[in-house]
Design an enzyme around this catalytic site. Structure first.
Site, mmCIF file in Angstrom:
data_model
loop_
_atom_site.group_PDB
_atom_site.id
_atom_site.type_symbol
_atom_site.label_atom_id
_atom_site.label_comp_id
_atom_site.label_asym_id
_atom_site.label_seq_id
_atom_site.Cartn_x
_atom_site.Cartn_y
_atom_site.Cartn_z
ATOM 1 N N HIS A 55 0.731 -1.073 0.136
ATOM 2 C CA HIS A 55 0.166 0.222 -0.021
ATOM 3 C C HIS A 55 0.772 1.396 0.052
ATOM 4 C CE1 HIS A 55 -3.879 1.956 0.950
ATOM 5 N NE2 HIS A 55 -3.055 2.993 0.885
ATOM 6 N N HIS A 57 1.612 5.386 -2.127
ATOM 7 C CA HIS A 57 0.931 6.533 -3.057
ATOM 8 C C HIS A 57 2.109 7.179 -3.915
ATOM 9 C CE1 HIS A 57 -3.257 6.519 -1.672
ATOM 10 N NE2 HIS A 57 -2.794 5.917 -0.516
ATOM 11 N N GLN A 150 -9.568 8.820 -6.057
ATOM 12 C CA GLN A 150 -9.458 9.541 -4.482
ATOM 13 C C GLN A 150 -10.396 10.242 -4.173
ATOM 14 O OE1 GLN A 150 -6.013 10.124 -2.372
ATOM 15 N NE2 GLN A 150 -7.953 10.413 -1.440
ATOM 16 N N HIS A 208 -9.299 1.577 -0.277
ATOM 17 C CA HIS A 208 -9.492 2.205 0.982
ATOM 18 C C HIS A 208 -10.650 2.049 1.633
ATOM 19 C CE1 HIS A 208 -5.857 4.091 -0.903
ATOM 20 N NE2 HIS A 208 -5.573 4.758 0.304
ATOM 21 N N GLU A 211 -11.317 4.272 6.371
ATOM 22 C CA GLU A 211 -10.348 5.107 6.931
ATOM 23 C C GLU A 211 -10.782 6.094 7.837
ATOM 24 O OE1 GLU A 211 -7.231 6.491 4.457
ATOM 25 O OE2 GLU A 211 -5.410 6.875 6.165
ATOM 26 N N ASP A 307 2.107 3.239 3.086
ATOM 27 C CA ASP A 307 1.160 4.284 2.551
ATOM 28 C C ASP A 307 2.008 5.572 2.144
ATOM 29 O OD1 ASP A 307 -1.435 5.339 2.035
ATOM 30 O OD2 ASP A 307 -2.021 5.553 4.203
ATOM 31 N N TRP A 313 0.338 13.809 3.332
ATOM 32 C CA TRP A 313 -0.338 13.193 4.424
ATOM 33 C C TRP A 313 0.576 12.831 5.599
ATOM 34 C CZ3 TRP A 313 -1.347 12.005 -0.462
ATOM 35 C CH2 TRP A 313 -2.909 12.210 -0.791
HETATM 36 FE FE FE2 Z 1 -3.755 4.979 1.080
#
Ligand code: FE2
Length: 424
Positions: A55, A57, A150, A208, A211, A307, A313
């Site tokens: 996982h 990005h 997203q 996802h 979350e 991630d 993030w």
């Molecule tokens: Fe993610």
């Protein structure tokens, strides 16, 4: 005659063995006396199959501070910030940042990554960039691309249309984000939709899912039901699943059985979720992690995902899956020796199962990819997060590092060379 022998290393199960490599394949494992083009001495070192990250990005990685930092530290500000960045980032910029990240990954023995790629904007520059990166790193690193809406499959004006376009361009996995749709019902419908798309196209599915800290966000239930309906099994994964942390215990006892029945896998992301979740709590503050040990007790395959690294993030990160497992071990309180060892297995074998990787492992016939670590065993690797002394991908040495021993000269102590991982 072998092309390469990795000599005398300790495998994750404690076995001491030589690994003989011919071409891009492991040809033999055991006590090998044959000649080899090159012999790498791994005596006393841990020899493991490569790390795997299910996982990530990569379209956003190494962009920290662009165009500004996430001041609140929340998931939602991160999404808003990314919404600005994806409109100004060029294909070349994204390719270059991602290739730099892949350099880091390869040097650390991380040789397979599943990355979600944002399919929200009509220009799909992120998809174009990540397809190029996948092509460029293919000789040494497996990159799986998830078409990821997203901003929501239905919430963004062309969310569904653009996801289909991204799949047509070559993405490998169907993504989704039901908790970001406008309503619970829209979220559930988005799951029915993407599960059907994955089944019809014969693709993998990775959502996802929930979350959020909302105990009533229950898309995991719908995901499990859709995975069962289409028989996707371990070709489907639920990422994050943080709502399960906050759910009522009785309800979770039903949900765990549904997830186990479906055969889907689970990907918690401890580095990012320990920082993002619980932001609306005062005290006590909830931990940002799903129920890892409880899922494993039900026979559900659970990995650890990274991630984010240096992006809207998450403001830190190294690409080291041992950092990820180290944090996961702490937050999930996996401190029993067997649980600590399992945390290492999660970032290797279990993550490989989640990504549906073929020919993974250290057995004869597997692809000759492995990593030599300056540690004696898997738990020590987690404790030290040590140097990767050698990384081999498909039979080729792609990274090497000299052992970093300390020459000790302490008053009143004998002069020694201290190898970092020897205790006592
Ligand atoms: Fe993610």
């Amino acid at each position: 005659m072998f092309d390469l022998i990795v000599k005398g290393g300790t495998l994750p199960d404690g076995t001491v063995a030589d690994i003989g490599i011919r071409g891009d394949t492991i040809a033999a494992v055991g006590q090998l006396e044959a000649e080899a083009g090159r012999v790498i001495d791994a005596t006393g070192d841990l020899v493991a199959p490569p790390f795997v990250d299910p996982h990530f990005h990569m379209d956003a990685t190494l962009s920290y501070g662009l165009p500004r930092v996430n001041a609140s530290g929340t998931l939602l500000e991160g999404i808003a910030l990314w919404g600005e960045l994806r409109e100004i980032a060029t294909v070349d910029e994204m390719v270059n940042r991602a290739l730099t990240y892949c350099d880091w990954a390869a040097s650390l023995g991380l040789l397979a990554i599943r990355t979600h790629v944002d399919t929200t904007p009509d220009h799909l520059r992120g998809v174009e960039a990540m397809l190029e990166v996948k092509r460029r790193v293919a000789p040494y690193l497996d990159l799986q691309l998830v078409a990821f809406p997203q901003d929501g499959l239905y919430r963004a004006a062309k969310g569904r249309e653009n996801l289909i376009r991204a799949l047509d361009m070559g993405c490998d996995v169907v993504g989704g984000i039901p908790h970001l749709e406008r309503t619970m019902e829209a979220g559930a419908e988005s799951l029915r939709d993407v599960a059907r798309i994955a089944a019809e196209r014969g693709l993998l599915l990775d959502i996802h899912c929930d979350e959020t800290d909302d105990p009533l966000s229950r898309h995991v239930e719908t995901l499990a039901a859709e995975v069962t309906r289409h028989g996707l099994g371990a070709r489907a994964a639920g990422s994050h699943l943080t709502s399960m942390h906050s759910m009522d215990n009785y309800y979770v006892s039903k949900l765990l059985a549904l997830i186990a029945e479906s055969g889907m896998t689970a990907i918690p992301n401890p580095l990012i979720n320990i920082t993002l979740q619980g932001r609306h709590d005062t005290f006590p503050k909830r931990r940002g992690l799903t129920r890892v040990k409880e899922m494993q007790a039900q026979g559900i395959t659970v990995g650890w995902g990274q991630d984010c690294v240096l992006d809207p993030w998450y403001s830190l990160g190294t690409g080291d899956m041992l950092d990820v497992a180290f944090m996961g071990l702490h937050v999930a309180q996996m401190t029993h020796p067997a649980e600590m060892a399992r945390c290492f297995t999660m970032v290797t074998e279990h993550n490989a199962q989640i990504m549906n990787l073929a020919d993974y492992g250290l057995a004869p016939g597997c692809r000759a990819s492995l990593v030599v670590l300056d540690a004696g065993h898997p738990v020590e690797a987690l404790r030290l997060r040590p140097d990767r002394l050698c990384v081999i991908s498909r039979g080729k040495v792609i990274a090497e590092r000299a052992r970093n021993d300390a020459r000790m000269a302490l008053p009143g102590r004998p002069a020694t060379v201290r190898r970092r991982h020897i205790t006592g």
